[in-house]
Design a protein around this motif. Sequence first.
Motif, PDB file in Angstrom:
ATOM      1  N   THR A  71       0.835  -1.207   0.000  1.00 30.33           N
ATOM      2  CA  THR A  71       0.000   0.000   0.000  1.00 30.33           C
ATOM      3  C   THR A  71       0.865   1.250   0.000  1.00 30.33           C
ATOM      4  O   THR A  71       0.606   2.202  -0.743  1.00 30.33           O
ATOM      5  CB  THR A  71      -0.928   0.003   1.235  1.00 30.33           C
ATOM      6  OG1 THR A  71      -1.908  -1.027   1.094  1.00 30.33           O
ATOM      7  CG2 THR A  71      -1.640   1.349   1.378  1.00 30.33           C
ATOM      8  N   ARG A  79       2.287   1.758  -3.384  1.00 29.59           N
ATOM      9  CA  ARG A  79       1.301   2.290  -4.333  1.00 29.59           C
ATOM     10  C   ARG A  79       1.002   3.755  -4.057  1.00 29.59           C
ATOM     11  O   ARG A  79       0.761   4.525  -4.995  1.00 29.59           O
ATOM     12  CB  ARG A  79       0.020   1.448  -4.285  1.00 29.59           C
ATOM     13  CG  ARG A  79       0.134   0.100  -5.002  1.00 29.59           C
ATOM     14  CD  ARG A  79      -1.222  -0.566  -5.156  1.00 29.59           C
ATOM     15  NE  ARG A  79      -1.780  -0.962  -3.877  1.00 29.59           N
ATOM     16  CZ  ARG A  79      -1.598  -2.143  -3.299  1.00 29.59           C
ATOM     17  NH1 ARG A  79      -0.835  -3.060  -3.905  1.00 29.59           N
ATOM     18  NH2 ARG A  79      -2.153  -2.438  -2.138  1.00 29.59           N
ATOM     19  N   GLN A 108      -8.765  -1.046  -5.525  1.00 34.59           N
ATOM     20  CA  GLN A 108      -7.496  -1.043  -4.785  1.00 34.59           C
ATOM     21  C   GLN A 108      -7.118   0.375  -4.377  1.00 34.59           C
ATOM     22  O   GLN A 108      -6.634   0.602  -3.275  1.00 34.59           O
ATOM     23  CB  GLN A 108      -6.384  -1.649  -5.648  1.00 34.59           C
ATOM     24  CG  GLN A 108      -5.050  -1.804  -4.917  1.00 34.59           C
ATOM     25  CD  GLN A 108      -5.138  -2.794  -3.782  1.00 34.59           C
ATOM     26  OE1 GLN A 108      -5.309  -3.989  -4.005  1.00 34.59           O
ATOM     27  NE2 GLN A 108      -5.020  -2.306  -2.555  1.00 34.59           N
ATOM     28  N   ASP A 137      -6.648   1.431  -0.535  1.00 38.51           N
ATOM     29  CA  ASP A 137      -5.383   1.998  -0.046  1.00 38.51           C
ATOM     30  C   ASP A 137      -5.617   3.322   0.671  1.00 38.51           C
ATOM     31  O   ASP A 137      -5.068   3.567   1.744  1.00 38.51           O
ATOM     32  CB  ASP A 137      -4.409   2.206  -1.218  1.00 38.51           C
ATOM     33  CG  ASP A 137      -3.869   0.901  -1.770  1.00 38.51           C
ATOM     34  OD1 ASP A 137      -3.868  -0.103  -1.044  1.00 38.51           O
ATOM     35  OD2 ASP A 137      -3.441   0.894  -2.940  1.00 38.51           O
ATOM     36  N   TYR A 147      -7.185   3.418   4.334  1.00 41.30           N
ATOM     37  CA  TYR A 147      -6.358   3.211   5.521  1.00 41.30           C
ATOM     38  C   TYR A 147      -6.127   4.530   6.270  1.00 41.30           C
ATOM     39  O   TYR A 147      -5.835   4.529   7.461  1.00 41.30           O
ATOM     40  CB  TYR A 147      -5.000   2.634   5.129  1.00 41.30           C
ATOM     41  CG  TYR A 147      -4.999   1.140   4.898  1.00 41.30           C
ATOM     42  CD1 TYR A 147      -5.097   0.239   5.960  1.00 41.30           C
ATOM     43  CD2 TYR A 147      -4.882   0.619   3.611  1.00 41.30           C
ATOM     44  CE1 TYR A 147      -5.089  -1.129   5.748  1.00 41.30           C
ATOM     45  CE2 TYR A 147      -4.863  -0.749   3.384  1.00 41.30           C
ATOM     46  CZ  TYR A 147      -4.965  -1.620   4.454  1.00 41.30           C
ATOM     47  OH  TYR A 147      -4.959  -2.974   4.240  1.00 41.30           O
TER      48      TYR A 147
END
Length: 213
Positions: free
Chosen positions: A14, A17, A51, A55, A58
């Motif tokens: 994560t 990314r 995704q 991410d 979070y």
Amino acid sequence: MNVSPKNEHIPRATIQRLTTYLQVLEAMHKEGVQVISSEPLSRACDVNASQVRKDLAYFGEFGVRGVGYYVSYLLEAIKVCLHANREWRAALVGVGNLGRALLNHREFRRRGFTIVAAFDCDPFKIGETAYGLEVYCTKTLVDKVPELDIEIGIITTPPERAQRAATQLVEAGIKGILNYSAARISVPDTVFVEYVDFFHQIYSLTFNISNRH
């Protein structure tokens, strides 16, 4: 901007990314893009939209339903997530060709990473000036690191000298090392290490090209 992780255990993938999202958003911001939805953002980052949303979740909620993400806001939010919204002072160890190239790399300073000191063990380099920085002897690391408020060490030494450089950085109080040397280093668990290995990427590239069919 108050952004903080909702979970202490953020996957390493994560974080990696997020750096990609940051780069893509910076390019979009330069092009004048003001709003972006998760679909085109995900395509630009070569991941799926779910995704991207996972991410970002979070750290909080950044999108506006029916609108998407405001590029400038999301850009700054991700910088806060990565703690890239402040200056990080770094020391470079190894003033060879690669080290000099990094000292002359303007993107470091533009992105908040300032190399404030350069070190080498070669007596012919010690005392010279490299891109505005005096080259210090590596033996002075233990004094210079706290004096200059340095937090990150960058190793660009030959592989056989990388471990000694890492040990000296740790003894000086460094908590994070970016290792460009083609050698694995051993440090205490309290010190974070990231490796920049050009050949790792090249071998991956040649494998993918050769196995395309």
